[in-house]
Enzyme design. Structure first.
Site, PDB file in Angstrom:
ATOM      1  N   GLU B  44      41.971  42.834  25.984  1.00 16.25           N
ATOM      2  CA  GLU B  44      42.231  41.921  27.147  1.00 16.25           C
ATOM      3  C   GLU B  44      43.434  40.651  26.828  1.00 16.25           C
ATOM      4  OE1 GLU B  44      39.032  40.441  29.275  1.00 16.25           O
ATOM      5  OE2 GLU B  44      40.052  40.159  31.257  1.00 16.25           O
ATOM      6  N   LYS B 117      43.098  44.577  37.274  1.00 17.43           N
ATOM      7  CA  LYS B 117      41.528  44.496  37.176  1.00 17.43           C
ATOM      8  C   LYS B 117      40.919  44.452  38.705  1.00 17.43           C
ATOM      9  CE  LYS B 117      38.237  41.445  34.647  1.00 17.43           C
ATOM     10  NZ  LYS B 117      38.216  40.574  33.672  1.00 17.43           N
ATOM     11  N   CYS B 154      37.613  44.776  31.215  1.00 18.38           N
ATOM     12  CA  CYS B 154      36.423  43.780  30.908  1.00 18.38           C
ATOM     13  C   CYS B 154      35.171  43.830  32.086  1.00 18.38           C
ATOM     14  CB  CYS B 154      36.955  42.346  30.724  1.00 18.38           C
ATOM     15  SG  CYS B 154      35.790  41.399  29.688  1.00 18.38           S
TER      16      CYS B 154
END
Lengths: 295, 295
Positions: B44, B117, B154
């Site tokens: 990331e 995300k 994540c």
């Protein structure tokens, strides 16, 4: 914020005789209460062998109404010992309509609530769709004097949806009576992968929901009455996981065991403060979860 | 039914200079391609330090448009090496509107797709809600020549909903670029619980969805520019899990590492035949998943 309860998971083998199996469960519950357990969890279908290895209409004779003879026994045990007791029974609801049902007894012997297994497996050696109608009372925690129990059963273990729904409805811990084992013909590596997967899937429920998970499985080899398969070696390995998925207690793979663990329900509050997953769910984008498949 | 691809996970530390970080990513991609990798996954925000430790408007200077300078570089690398490349960038979409975005490049250098995300954390040391608007293109697998990639980022790791939705939309493997680490002030036991929880949660996505999971995390200590906290020790530990959650490859906690693994996508078919969870989901009873909380 600490709120500690003592829990016991009763892992044992089952034989052909229902009364003997029930007597084993009760003797172990008594032992657990003697060790101070307030919450006692029995394994899936603890009064019988795992009869679902084959499809046999005669096995419906093993089912009982709820309430019925088995719940009368268990109710008396809960009251005598002053424990919250989670039992798992083959429920006869009507002729030709049966469920795989967990019944929760309060310390006074009353029935605090029940759960009818929602996810029903059907695989070689595990012909549950033949025996059990899918549960129709949904995912609802059961309020007891030790906390709100998210009782789920075995195959439910593999569905994060079930654990999440119990959590969103206020469950304070998840409880899984289970009957799962190995095909004796599988090699050691496959067996280990399967048991690890089973443990991991449930520890992950603890992690992503920030609560305790108690999983109770039987032990012992049970033959396939039809002789088609090699039977099942139930792998035991009952365990308690904390709200970070950490293993707090674990039983072996082959022996009867009364697994006792102290659980601090206050840890859910502290763990969810550092990992506030419930805050961040994208409920605006989850509609697809209600679909069978979308590709 | 075997369909094997070679994947590489590039785990590395990041310094202050963006070009140096990008050069590190590219050098490692070249090394991975030299080892035969067809799919290369970067961690990331691999071109920068994890700037979200503090809220500083100057950090928006680190963002780039997509396409933009970084994607031009990465596109050229993908084409030169003939690899499918998963990158993770700080996307500038409009003044005051930024995302944490993964971009997937095809072997010819074209952009195969992107993912913004969806689940955005905000915790001490991880102030992502300040920097990143929540993704608005949902959970959609990206079709590539190595398979349909369910790219998540994540914090998404902690949400089984995200993994499930990618699965239901045909993802063949899940890919998680990540930046996660320890507060140096925590004791060893807490650190181990946190890393174990992180691993378990993702291995469980593999189990319950019957597919591979690739997770790539950075290493190294990065100080808190505000001096408020003790910085973050990123714990690396990038890994590949198979569709029973089994660990196939794992990196260490402190060093740069190019982790290469062969992945047989055909195993999803065989594992789902013995564990057909997708068959048994109770989509009639999952409505509550669309609620924030119900208790």
């Amino acid at each position: 914020m600490s709120r500690i309860i003592r829990a016991a998971l009763l892992q044992h083998a089952c034989g052909e005789d229902k009364n003997t199996n029930l007597a084993t469960s009760i003797a172990m519950a008594r032992e657990a209460a003697g060790k101070g357990a307030e919450l006692v969890v029995l394994q899936e279908l603890h009064t019988t062998r795992y009869f679902c290895q084959t499809e046999d209409v005669a096995c419906f004779d093993l089912a009982e109404t709820v309430p019925g003879p088995a719940t009368e026994w268990l109710s008396a045990v809960a009251a005598e010992l002053g424990i919250v007791l989670v039992a798992s029974l083959f429920e006869k609801r009507a002729p030709g309509l049966h469920h795989n049902t967990a019944v929760v007894f309060e310390r006074d012997g009353s029935i605090a609530g029940m759960y009818r297994k929602m996810h029903i497996p059907d695989d070689p050696g595990f012909h549950e769709k033949f025996y059990f109608a899918p549960g129709d009372i949904g995912f609802a925690p059961i309020a007891t004097s030790v906390g709100r129990l998210g009782v789920l059963v075995c195959w439910d273990q593999w569905f994060p949806e079930a654990a999440r729904l119990m959590t969103l409805r206020g469950a304070e811990l998840l409880v899984y009576p289970t009957a799962i084992g190995w095909d004796p013909r599988d090699d050691r590596a496959e067996k280990e992968r399967q048991r690890d997967a089973w443990t991991i899937a449930q520890r992950a429920h603890a992690v992503v929901n920030g609560l305790f998970v108690l999983s109770v499985n039987r032990v012992g080899h049970e033959p396939d009455p039809s002789g088609v398969l090699a039977g099942v070696d139930f792998w035991g390995s009952s365990f308690v996981a904390g709200p970070q998925g950490e293993l707090l207690a674990g039983a072996g793979a082959t022996q009867n065991e009364t697994l006792v663990a102290d659980i601090d329900l206050g840890r859910t509050e502290s763990v969810r403060r550092i990992w506030p997953f419930l805050r961040d769910r994208r409920i605006d984008a989850y509609d697809g979860l209600l679909k069978r498949y979308e590709a």
